[in-house]
Motif scaffolding. Sequence first.
Motif, PDB file in Angstrom:
ATOM      1  N   ARG A  79       0.826  -1.394   0.127  1.00  0.00           N
ATOM      2  CA  ARG A  79       0.084  -0.059   0.136  1.00  0.00           C
ATOM      3  C   ARG A  79       0.965   1.232  -0.028  1.00  0.00           C
ATOM      4  NH1 ARG A  79      -2.180  -0.803   4.449  1.00  0.00           N
ATOM      5  NH2 ARG A  79      -1.013   0.689   5.859  1.00  0.00           N
TER       6      ARG A  79
ATOM      7  N   SER B  61       3.241   1.938  -3.109  1.00  0.00           N
ATOM      8  CA  SER B  61       2.259   2.208  -4.160  1.00  0.00           C
ATOM      9  C   SER B  61       1.507   3.633  -4.150  1.00  0.00           C
ATOM     10  CB  SER B  61       0.917   1.247  -4.109  1.00  0.00           C
ATOM     11  OG  SER B  61       0.196   1.574  -5.491  1.00  0.00           O
ATOM     12  N   ARG B  62       1.240   3.797  -3.155  1.00  0.00           N
ATOM     13  CA  ARG B  62       0.733   5.378  -2.775  1.00  0.00           C
ATOM     14  C   ARG B  62       1.661   6.653  -2.971  1.00  0.00           C
ATOM     15  NH1 ARG B  62      -3.029   4.871   2.758  1.00  0.00           N
ATOM     16  NH2 ARG B  62      -4.816   4.133   1.836  1.00  0.00           N
TER      17      ARG B  62
ATOM     18  N   CYS C 167       0.397   6.251   7.357  1.00  0.00           N
ATOM     19  CA  CYS C 167      -0.160   5.888   5.991  1.00  0.00           C
ATOM     20  C   CYS C 167      -1.323   4.567   6.142  1.00  0.00           C
ATOM     21  CB  CYS C 167       1.010   5.547   5.080  1.00  0.00           C
ATOM     22  SG  CYS C 167       0.326   5.618   3.260  1.00  0.00           S
TER      23      CYS C 167
ATOM     24  N   SER D 276      -4.569   2.235   6.098  1.00  0.00           N
ATOM     25  CA  SER D 276      -5.403   1.965   4.864  1.00  0.00           C
ATOM     26  C   SER D 276      -6.698   2.739   4.622  1.00  0.00           C
ATOM     27  CB  SER D 276      -5.816   0.412   5.014  1.00  0.00           C
ATOM     28  OG  SER D 276      -6.510  -0.132   3.888  1.00  0.00           O
TER      29      SER D 276
ATOM     30  N   CYS E 290      -2.727  12.030   5.915  1.00  0.00           N
ATOM     31  CA  CYS E 290      -1.685  12.603   5.139  1.00  0.00           C
ATOM     32  C   CYS E 290      -1.260  13.940   5.383  1.00  0.00           C
ATOM     33  CB  CYS E 290      -2.659  12.790   3.486  1.00  0.00           C
ATOM     34  SG  CYS E 290      -3.261  11.159   2.858  1.00  0.00           S
TER      35      CYS E 290
ATOM     36  N   ASN F  32       4.131  13.842   2.043  1.00  0.00           N
ATOM     37  CA  ASN F  32       3.111  14.308   1.539  1.00  0.00           C
ATOM     38  C   ASN F  32       3.628  15.231   0.091  1.00  0.00           C
ATOM     39  OD1 ASN F  32       3.491  16.765   2.556  1.00  0.00           O
ATOM     40  ND2 ASN F  32       1.569  16.500   3.833  1.00  0.00           N
TER      41      ASN F  32
ATOM     42  N   CYS G  95       4.311  12.513  -2.332  1.00  0.00           N
ATOM     43  CA  CYS G  95       3.669  11.494  -2.488  1.00  0.00           C
ATOM     44  C   CYS G  95       2.367  11.680  -3.493  1.00  0.00           C
ATOM     45  CB  CYS G  95       2.760  11.018  -1.293  1.00  0.00           C
ATOM     46  SG  CYS G  95       1.561   9.836  -1.047  1.00  0.00           S
TER      47      CYS G  95
ATOM     48  N   TYR H 179      -0.173   9.711  -4.297  1.00  0.00           N
ATOM     49  CA  TYR H 179      -1.571   9.617  -3.612  1.00  0.00           C
ATOM     50  C   TYR H 179      -2.055  11.054  -3.012  1.00  0.00           C
ATOM     51  CZ  TYR H 179      -5.286   7.867  -0.373  1.00  0.00           C
ATOM     52  OH  TYR H 179      -6.402   7.671   0.225  1.00  0.00           O
TER      53      TYR H 179
ATOM     54  N   LYS I 257      -4.881  13.851  -4.761  1.00  0.00           N
ATOM     55  CA  LYS I 257      -5.985  14.025  -4.112  1.00  0.00           C
ATOM     56  C   LYS I 257      -6.292  15.673  -3.837  1.00  0.00           C
ATOM     57  CE  LYS I 257      -7.832  10.016  -3.080  1.00  0.00           C
ATOM     58  NZ  LYS I 257      -9.125   9.530  -3.269  1.00  0.00           N
TER      59      LYS I 257
ATOM     60  N   ARG J  23      -6.303  16.314   2.589  1.00  0.00           N
ATOM     61  CA  ARG J  23      -7.347  15.384   2.898  1.00  0.00           C
ATOM     62  C   ARG J  23      -8.337  15.706   4.052  1.00  0.00           C
ATOM     63  NH1 ARG J  23      -8.835  10.626   0.622  1.00  0.00           N
ATOM     64  NH2 ARG J  23      -9.006   9.432   2.368  1.00  0.00           N
TER      65      ARG J  23
END
Length: 215
Positions: free
Chosen positions: A145, A148-149, A189, A191, A196, A202, A205, A207, A211, A215
Amino acid sequence: MRSKRQKAEKFLTFLDEKYSDAECSLVHKNPFELLIATVLSAQCTDERVNKVTRVLFDKYPDAENMAESDPEEIMEIVRPTGFYKNKASNILRISKTIVEDYEGKLPLDMGKLTKLPGVGRKTANVVLGNFGKAEGIVVDTHVKRVTSRIGIVSSGDPEKIEKELMSLIPHDRWNKFSHQVIAFGRDICRSRTPKCNECGMNKACAYFLNKGGSR
């Protein structure tokens, strides 16, 4: 835009600053105990596994004792970890194989470990990283996870992720990297509710940036 290698280098620096003391959270005294604990950790928290193994290893401290144990007793002890019938079966088969083929001593070899019942590459990496010479990087749900993020791996397949990480992370960091990423995954981080805005990664990042930067 940072390359994957640049992101990986930044991530390593971040992990060393925030999680320098990260280590295996499964309580164990030797390679055999770590192997069994890792088998039990599938779809279960390390905290619960540690409660179970405290009882299990007190009653069956080594492969010889475990191999001669009552299957029903093993199932009852490991029941809280889930999938207890399959786990108990694998534990008994692993123990008997170690006794019959390796004179009761767990072999610290990737090929031999992955031939044991229910032992895949991830489990073997856990054992070798802590007791042998790391031959790979542990890719559990947290590592999959998080990497990948952040955007340092492209694949969603654990084996391909491992190969990507092995090309980016220095060999002498493979074992510690896994422990650090797992700690980061549990702490920040997460799930479902990643923190964030509190994360020091960040700005690099994928992910977070995808976004909208918040967040």
